[in-house]
Scaffold this motif. Structure first.
Motif, PDB file in Angstrom:
ATOM      1  N   MET A   1      54.664  15.543   3.438  1.00  0.00           N
ATOM      2  CA  MET A   1      53.461  16.324   3.134  1.00  0.00           C
ATOM      3  C   MET A   1      52.742  15.767   1.910  1.00  0.00           C
ATOM      4  O   MET A   1      51.511  15.715   1.893  1.00  0.00           O
ATOM      5  N   LEU A   2      53.483  15.331   0.900  1.00  0.00           N
ATOM      6  CA  LEU A   2      52.857  14.754  -0.292  1.00  0.00           C
ATOM      7  C   LEU A   2      52.136  13.443   0.040  1.00  0.00           C
ATOM      8  O   LEU A   2      51.020  13.214  -0.428  1.00  0.00           O
TER       9      LEU A   2
ATOM     10  N   LEU B   1      48.986  14.353   1.852  1.00  0.00           N
ATOM     11  CA  LEU B   1      47.964  14.877   0.942  1.00  0.00           C
ATOM     12  C   LEU B   1      47.302  13.753   0.161  1.00  0.00           C
ATOM     13  O   LEU B   1      46.073  13.720   0.023  1.00  0.00           O
TER      14      LEU B   1
ATOM     15  N   LEU C   1      45.000  11.959   2.530  1.00  0.00           N
ATOM     16  CA  LEU C   1      43.781  12.722   2.803  1.00  0.00           C
ATOM     17  C   LEU C   1      42.796  12.617   1.643  1.00  0.00           C
ATOM     18  O   LEU C   1      41.597  12.387   1.851  1.00  0.00           O
ATOM     19  N   ILE C   2      43.293  12.765   0.429  1.00  0.00           N
ATOM     20  CA  ILE C   2      42.425  12.679  -0.752  1.00  0.00           C
ATOM     21  C   ILE C   2      41.816  11.282  -0.866  1.00  0.00           C
ATOM     22  O   ILE C   2      40.614  11.131  -1.098  1.00  0.00           O
TER      23      ILE C   2
END
Length: 150
Positions: A112-113, A116, A119-120
């Motif tokens: 998940m990290l 993220l 995505l950023i």
């Protein structure tokens, strides 16, 4: 329908009468011309944005088809950044898979990290490319320079 000024024959949209050859001047209906095709293709900033749309995949495509330095840099940076994130995610999956079910929670957190961060970076890099800025990701930019041939 338009008619010849000199003889009255039907001329359609022709500039000259097919019967008598008289010029029709401004009153004849001009022939519609096809719009000129753009010789430049995509704008540089749009091509730079598209380098990031599908991550490293579109990076490879644009690196192969576009020769502009700005686009080549963004294509190479896309390959490096999103390729590295993909390799890291797969690597952690393998390591956590060897650990069995115990590592599943840690793998989910790390995955998940990484997602993220991806995505950023994806949003940031697309916005900066569209604004025609040469945003350089610290570790990936020197590698991308080498790939792009700078």
């Amino acid at each position: 329908m338009a008619f010849c000024k000199a003889c009255g024959a039907e001329v359609g949209g022709a500039a000259f009468c097919p019967k008598c050859g008289a010029g029709q001047g401004a009153s004849a209906v001009p022939a519609a011309s096809a719009p000129a095709a753009s010789s430049e293709g995509l704008a540089e900033n749009v091509a730079g944005l598209l380098c990031y749309v599908l991550g490293w995949l579109t990076g490879i495509i644009f690196l192969l088809i576009d020769k502009r330095p700005f686009v080549k840099f963004h294509a190479a940076q896309s390959i490096v950044v999103f390729g590295a994130l993909t390799v890291i995610r797969i690597g952690f999956g393998i390591v956590m898979g060897i650990g069995g079910f115990v590592g599943f929670g840690l793998w989910a957190l790390i995955s998940m990290l990484i997602g993220l961060v991806g995505l950023i970076l994806w949003i940031l890099l697309m916005v900066k490319a569209y604004q025609h800025e040469l945003f350089r990701v610290p570790i990936a930019a020197p590698i991308a320079d080498g790939i792009a041939g700078k």
